[in-house]
Design an enzyme around this catalytic site. Structure first.
Site, PDB file in Angstrom:
ATOM      1  CG  HIS A   1      -8.225  -7.086  -0.115  1.00 62.36           C
ATOM      2  ND1 HIS A   1      -7.135  -7.712   0.443  1.00 62.36           N
ATOM      3  CD2 HIS A   1      -8.274  -5.866   0.458  1.00 62.36           C
ATOM      4  CE1 HIS A   1      -6.554  -6.902   1.308  1.00 62.36           C
ATOM      5  NE2 HIS A   1      -7.225  -5.766   1.338  1.00 62.36           N
TER       6      HIS A   1
ATOM      7  CG  HIS B   1      -9.863  -1.888   1.106  1.00 62.76           C
ATOM      8  ND1 HIS B   1     -10.209  -2.398   2.328  1.00 62.76           N
ATOM      9  CD2 HIS B   1      -8.550  -2.186   0.951  1.00 62.76           C
ATOM     10  CE1 HIS B   1      -9.148  -2.962   2.905  1.00 62.76           C
ATOM     11  NE2 HIS B   1      -8.122  -2.837   2.079  1.00 62.76           N
TER      12      HIS B   1
ATOM     13  CE1 TYR C   1      -2.254  -6.702   3.804  1.00 58.30           C
ATOM     14  CE2 TYR C   1      -3.011  -6.405   1.548  1.00 58.30           C
ATOM     15  CZ  TYR C   1      -3.221  -6.286   2.912  1.00 58.30           C
ATOM     16  OH  TYR C   1      -4.388  -5.744   3.371  1.00 58.30           O
TER      17      TYR C   1
ATOM     18  NE  ARG D   1      -7.132  -9.934   4.674  1.00 52.64           N
ATOM     19  CZ  ARG D   1      -8.068  -9.122   4.194  1.00 52.64           C
ATOM     20  NH1 ARG D   1      -7.905  -7.818   4.244  1.00 52.64           N
ATOM     21  NH2 ARG D   1      -9.173  -9.590   3.661  1.00 52.64           N
TER      22      ARG D   1
ATOM     23  CE1 TYR E   1      -4.342  -1.411   0.763  1.00 50.59           C
ATOM     24  CE2 TYR E   1      -2.975  -3.074   1.819  1.00 50.59           C
ATOM     25  CZ  TYR E   1      -4.190  -2.676   1.305  1.00 50.59           C
ATOM     26  OH  TYR E   1      -5.237  -3.545   1.336  1.00 50.59           O
TER      27      TYR E   1
END
Lengths: 231, 233
Positions: free
Chosen positions: B157, B159, B144, B154, B105
């Protein structure tokens, strides 16, 4: 924690387009990294006078692509500040929380299609929706106007209030609560507050501090847990 | 206020607030029962079509926000915003944010050592059209690791954040990919029981794929719908 978490095997799956599964899309957490995706500059200033809302310390400047909103003019009514700290079950601040508010204008009219009461004026300078990222200390901060009263079920009149949504890492779904003003008109007769056990009503009352701000702490859990609503 | 239309309550696919496998929920979920309340004018209203004044002009292409093209596999993410009566939800804001192709991120607190991509931010927002359609261009995010338990990863995905027509319809969710075996061992996705979990899994849609350019994933989002019969006191 379930013991087999590290050893679970994957299974074959369906997907979103299976007609047998059609229904509400489930909620998931915003996670800890929403800061470059959701809270825009000015998002927490419903008066449109400042850039409060995002956490610019968490986003490299060249990657801040969200809006910088400016108001079209000062809304009518009493300008107020709302502040609070978000706390977990142990009383520790929650720095990766996000708070949203939705409220009527000073005259008690919602700026949304479903409020069709033309006898109560809209304010061209007031929308009533705001979004704030909590600070490193778990504190959120809005600037807005004190809302007017709006009707409730039956022939009731609700006390002035602000609808509040709480999001954050560790919150699988939005927690909905309400902020009322400790000196608000009609608290005793409020149709929603009266549904809340008397011993817990104080968790919904913002108190005016010496600095003039309305202080509304949000206890996600613990001895002073805030009342959250199923609505 | 008699006969004010009410939105349906959350259905069985909604996760609980407390799900101990996702450790952060333990100290951050209420223990008292939620107070059941009728929806009033406050809950059945929401900001109207004023998204430009709030979130600003739409950003639908996450691959053209910087000087160069981001690394990774270009994808089209599209679908419809519907209510649970299968009616479109038009003119509503759809906000997205995601990790880059390596699963990193663009956030100061993300300290995983996968590379940052200077050409990828990973945030956008669009308004659904009259039929509820929305569409983004992005790159496929990577999986990640995270600190929930030993060797926790995770699933990839995106959000999603939606307001819908009212305070009552507010939804934040995550879209997963159909070929990802990590979904079924992920505590956050697992907070939603099967079969409802699969409502969060997108579908590869070859018909919408742009040949020689990008694969397409369809993700319809279903918000709480208005009850057929108005609420009576």
């Amino acid at each position: 924690m379930t013991l087999d978490l590290e050893h679970r095997e994957a299974l074959p799956r369906h997907d979103n387009q299976n007609p047998d599964l059609f229904g509400q899309t489930p909620s998931q957490t915003v996670g800890p990294y929403f800061h470059y995706g959701l809270p825009w500059k000015g998002g927490a200033d419903l008066l449109g006078q400042s850039e409060i809302g995002p956490r610019l310390d968490l986003v490299p400047p060249e990657h801040f692509v969200l809006n910088n909103a400016h108001g079209s003019g000062m809304p009518q009514g009493e300008a107020i500040e709302i502040k609070g700290v978000v706390l977990d079950a142990d009383g520790a601040p929650v720095p990766d929380a996000m708070i949203e508010i939705w409220q009527a204008n000073a005259a008690g009219r919602y700026n949304g299609d479903a409020d069709m009461r033309e006898d109560v004026p809209l304010d061209p300078h007031f929308i009533g929706f705001g979004r704030a990222a909590a600070s490193a200390e778990g504190i959120y901060h809005f600037r807005t106007v004190r809302p007017g009263r709006v009707p409730g079920p039956g022939n009731t009149l609700q006390a002035p209030h602000v609808a509040v949504s709480v999001f954050g890492r560790g919150l699988l779904k939005r927690l909905a609560t309400r902020l009322y003003f400790a000196d608000g008109e009609g608290l005793d007769m409020d149709p929603i507050l009266s549904l809340v056990p008397e011993t817990r009503r104080h968790t919904l009352l913002a108190q005016k501090r010496d600095d003039g701000a309305w202080w509304f702490p949000i206890h996600l859990s613990g001895a002073h847990e805030t009342v959250f609503f199923d609505l | 206020m008699n006969g004010l239309l009410q939105f349906a309550r959350e259905d069985r696919g909604f996760p609980p607030s407390l799900f101990p496998d996702y450790r952060a929920t333990v100290a951050r979920s209420p223990r008292e029962a939620l107070v059941h309340m009728p929806q009033t004018l406050t809950e059945v209203t929401g900001p109207g079509p004023v998204w430009d004044k709030l979130m600003g002009p739409a950003i639908h292409d996450l691959t053209t926000q910087h000087k160069g093209a981001p690394l990774g596999q270009r994808i089209i993410v599209f679908g419809r915003v519907l209510d649970e009566n299968a009616r479109p939800v038009p003119n509503t804001i759809v906000e997205v944010w995601q990790a880059n192709a390596a699963g990193r991120y663009i956030h100061r607190k993300d300290d995983w050592d996968a590379p940052i991509d200077p050409n990828f931010t990973g945030a956008g927002h669009v308004i659904s059209d009259a039929e509820g359609n929305y569409r983004f261009i992005s790159i496929r995010p990577g999986a990640y690791p995270w600190g929930n338990h030993k060797n926790a990863w995770r699933p990839a995905h995106i959000h999603f954040s939606l307001l819908g027509p009212a305070f009552a319809t507010r939804l934040v969710t995550q879209m997963y990919f159909p070929d990802d075996p990590l979904i079924d061992i992920d505590p956050i996705a697992n907070a939603v029981p099967l079969p409802y979990r699969d409502r969060m899994v997108s579908q590869l849609d070859m018909a919408t794929t742009t040949p020689n350019w990008a694969l397409a994933y369809r993700f319809d989002i279903v918000l709480r719908g208005k009850n057929q019969t108005p609420f009576e006191e």
